[in-house]
Design a protein around this motif. Structure first.
Motif, PDB file in Angstrom:
ATOM      1  N   HIS A   4       0.838  -1.208   0.000  1.00  0.00           N
ATOM      2  CA  HIS A   4       0.000   0.000   0.000  1.00  0.00           C
ATOM      3  C   HIS A   4       0.872   1.257   0.000  1.00  0.00           C
TER       4      HIS A   4
ATOM      5  N   CYS B  70     -11.345   5.980  -1.394  1.00  0.00           N
ATOM      6  CA  CYS B  70     -10.217   5.639  -0.535  1.00  0.00           C
ATOM      7  C   CYS B  70      -9.841   6.859   0.299  1.00  0.00           C
TER       8      CYS B  70
ATOM      9  N   CYS C  38     -10.177   5.867  -7.329  1.00  0.00           N
ATOM     10  CA  CYS C  38      -9.863   6.012  -5.906  1.00  0.00           C
ATOM     11  C   CYS C  38     -10.726   7.072  -5.246  1.00  0.00           C
TER      12      CYS C  38
ATOM     13  N   ARG D 248     -14.742   5.186  -5.334  1.00  0.00           N
ATOM     14  CA  ARG D 248     -15.118   3.929  -4.683  1.00  0.00           C
ATOM     15  C   ARG D 248     -14.139   3.564  -3.578  1.00  0.00           C
TER      16      ARG D 248
ATOM     17  N   PRO E  50     -11.890   0.924  -1.841  1.00  0.00           N
ATOM     18  CA  PRO E  50     -11.289  -0.350  -2.258  1.00  0.00           C
ATOM     19  C   PRO E  50     -11.530  -1.457  -1.251  1.00  0.00           C
ATOM     20  N   GLN E  51     -11.695  -2.668  -1.744  1.00  0.00           N
ATOM     21  CA  GLN E  51     -11.784  -3.844  -0.898  1.00  0.00           C
ATOM     22  C   GLN E  51     -10.373  -4.387  -0.651  1.00  0.00           C
TER      23      GLN E  51
ATOM     24  N   TYR F  48      -7.596  -6.796  -1.435  1.00  0.00           N
ATOM     25  CA  TYR F  48      -7.193  -7.663  -2.536  1.00  0.00           C
ATOM     26  C   TYR F  48      -5.910  -8.400  -2.163  1.00  0.00           C
TER      27      TYR F  48
ATOM     28  N   ALA G 101      -5.692  -2.964   0.589  1.00  0.00           N
ATOM     29  CA  ALA G 101      -6.884  -2.243   0.140  1.00  0.00           C
ATOM     30  C   ALA G 101      -6.448  -1.143  -0.807  1.00  0.00           C
ATOM     31  N   CYS G 102      -6.178  -1.524  -2.048  1.00  0.00           N
ATOM     32  CA  CYS G 102      -5.697  -0.546  -3.043  1.00  0.00           C
ATOM     33  C   CYS G 102      -6.068  -1.026  -4.437  1.00  0.00           C
ATOM     34  N   PHE G 103      -6.584  -0.101  -5.290  1.00  0.00           N
ATOM     35  CA  PHE G 103      -6.998  -0.488  -6.634  1.00  0.00           C
ATOM     36  C   PHE G 103      -5.812  -0.820  -7.542  1.00  0.00           C
TER      37      PHE G 103
ATOM     38  N   TYR H 297      -3.918  -3.123  -7.061  1.00  0.00           N
ATOM     39  CA  TYR H 297      -3.790  -4.590  -7.016  1.00  0.00           C
ATOM     40  C   TYR H 297      -5.126  -5.269  -7.235  1.00  0.00           C
ATOM     41  N   ARG H 298      -6.088  -4.556  -7.818  1.00  0.00           N
ATOM     42  CA  ARG H 298      -7.416  -5.121  -8.043  1.00  0.00           C
ATOM     43  C   ARG H 298      -7.325  -6.283  -9.016  1.00  0.00           C
TER      44      ARG H 298
END
Length: 376
Positions: A302, A338, A351, A354, A356-357, A359, A371-373, A375-376
Motif C-alpha cells: 500500500h 479511498c 480512488c 469507490r 477499495p476492498q 485484494y 486495500a488498493c486499486f 492490485y485489483r
C-alpha cells in the motif's frame, strides 16, 4: 482451526456537537491462537478505538454501529457485540486483558500496589483463593486439634465455592484471610515478572515507583488470570529505550509462558519488527494492509505503508527522510472513496469514487492483503 478473535466489518462512530466522527469504517481482521498481531498507524487512525471495542469499553458519545467481534474458545463462539454487560465483566481481565498505554493513569493513586494487583484474583479467581485459604486453615487446625471446625468450614464453603462466589469474602471471619492470600499471590506474580523486593512493592503506592516499575505492575494486573488474549496499547511509548527493550522481552517471555495471543498496538515500526508475527496497518479508521511482519518490511504494497517505512530513520544513512504530504483527514467529513487518496502519489479517478476492498497481493498470497486499486 478458528482464530481466537475474528472481527468482521466493525464500524464505530462518535456523536459530537460538531458532527459524527466515523472513527472505524468496517474493518475486518483475525487474531490466530498463539500469534502476536501488531496494529500500526499514525496517531488518531483508530488503533485504540478498535481494540477498546473488543472489550466493549467504548463510552458515550461513542457507539459500535455494526459488525461482529467473535471470540472463539473451547469449541464455542461468542459475538461480544451482542453479549450483556454482565458477560463482559466476567470476560474482562479473565479471558481478555488489556495493558493500558499510560501506566500512571491506569493505577489508582490512593490504593497500594498489593490492593490493586490482588483485585483481579478476588474478582476472577475466588474459587481457587477459597480452596487455598481452606487448605491453609485445614493444616493449621489439624495441628491444633480443631478438626470439627475444619469440617464445619468445608461443609459451609467447600461444596458451593464455584456456585456461591464471594461467600467467603463477605464473611467477617474469613474475608481478611482471603485478602491476605490474594496479596501473597500478588507477591509471587510480581516476583515472576522480575520485580525486585516484591514484599515491599505491594505496600507502596504508584507514585513511589518508577515509570518502568509502574508498567510492570500494570502488566502483572493484566496477567493475573492467565488470559487467552492480551491487548497491549502502546505499553512502551513513554519509556526510555532501555526500559522499552526490557518490557518487550518480558512480554515475549510471558507469551511463551502463558501461551497467550497478543494484540500489540504501536506507532513504532521497529517495535513491530521485534515482537509481531503478523501486522495490520490502519489509516483514518480503515484497514489498508494485512501481512506477515517479514513480508511487510520486505515488500510493502500500500502507498501509505511504503510512505511510513520511508519516513523511518535508518542508522548510518545520510538520506533525507521523506514525509507524507498533506494531513490526516477530518473523520467528521472523510474523503470519498479511498481515504488516503488526497495524499497518495498513485491516485486514480476510481480512488476518489469507490472504497477499495482487500485484494491479494502479487502472487495471490492469502496472508498478504491490501486495500488498493493498484492490485485489483
Amino acid at each position: 482451526m478458528q482464530p481466537i478473535l475474528d472481527i468482521e466489518k466493525l464500524e464505530v462512530n462518535f456523536y459530537t456537537y460538531e458532527g459524527v466522527v466515523q472513527a472505524i469504517d468496517e474493518i475486518s481482521f483475525t487474531l490466530e491462537d498463539g500469534d502476536t498481531l501488531g496494529v500500526v498507524g499514525e496517531t488518531g487512525c483508530g488503533k485504540s478505538v478498535a481494540v477498546l471495542s473488543i472489550l466493549r469499553l467504548i463510552l458515550p458519545p461513542g457507539r459500535i454501529e455494526s459488525g461482529k467481534i467473535l471470540y472463539n474458545t473451547a469449541g464455542s463462539s461468542y459475538d461480544l457485540v451482542q453479549k450483556s454487560e454482565e458477560f463482559m465483566r466476567e470476560l474482562r481481565g479473565n479471558d481478555v486483558s488489556m495493558i493500558f498505554q499510560e501506566a500512571g493513569n491506569a493505577l489508582n493513586p490512593v490504593l497500594t500496589i498489593g490492593e490493586q494487583v490482588s483485585e483481579s484474583f478476588l474478582l476472577h479467581r475466588q474459587g481457587e483463593l477459597c480452596e487455598s485459604v481452606l487448605k491453609n486453615i485445614d493444616e493449621k487446625m489439624e495441628v491444633s486439634g480443631s478438626a470439627p471446625f475444619i469440617q464445619l468450614a468445608r461443609r459451609r464453603y467447600g461444596r458451593k465455592l464455584n456456585k456461591a462466589r464471594g461467600n467467603l469474602l463477605r464473611d467477617r471471619r474469613y474475608g481478611c484471610l482471603l485478602r491476605r492470600e490474594a496479596v501473597r499471590w500478588s507477591v509471587d506474580l510480581l516476583r515472576s515478572l522480575g520485580i525486585p523486593n516484591p514484599e515491599q512493592v505491594v505496600k507502596r503506592y504508584p507514585h513511589e515507583l518508577s515509570g518502568g516499575m509502574q508498567q510492570r505492575v500494570v502488566i502483572s494486573m493484566a496477567l493475573a488470570c492467565n488470559p487467552a488474549v492480551l491487548i497491549a496499547d502502546e505499553p512502551t511509548s513513554n519509556l526510555d529505550v532501555t526500559i522499552q527493550a526490557q518490557i518487550l522481552r518480558l512480554i515475549e517471555d510471558l507469551k511463551e509462558r502463558y501461551h497467550s495471543s497478543i494484540l500489540f498496538i504501536t506507532h513504532d515500526l521497529g517495535v513491530v519488527s521485534e515482537i509481531a508475527d503478523k501486522v495490520i496497518v490502519l489509516y483514518a479508521g480503515t484497514l489498508v494492509e494485512f501481512s506477515k511482519v517479514r513480508e511487510l518490511f520486505k515488500k510493502p504494497l500500500h502507498p501509505y505503508t511504503k510512505a511510513l517505512l520511508h519516513s523511518v530513520p535508518r542508522l548510518g544513512s545520510r538520506e533525507r527522510l521523506e514525509s507524507i504530504r498533506g494531513n490526516v483527514p477530518n473523520l467528521i467529513d472523510p474523503p470519498s472513496g479511498c481515504r488516503f487518496h488526497p495524499r497518495c502519489p498513485y491516485v486514480m479517478d476510481i480512488c476518489r469514487e469507490r472504497k477499495p476492498q482487500l485484494y491479494r497481493g502479487p502472487g495471490g498470497d492469502e496472508h498478504h492483503l491490501v486495500a488498493c486499486f493498484l492490485y485489483r
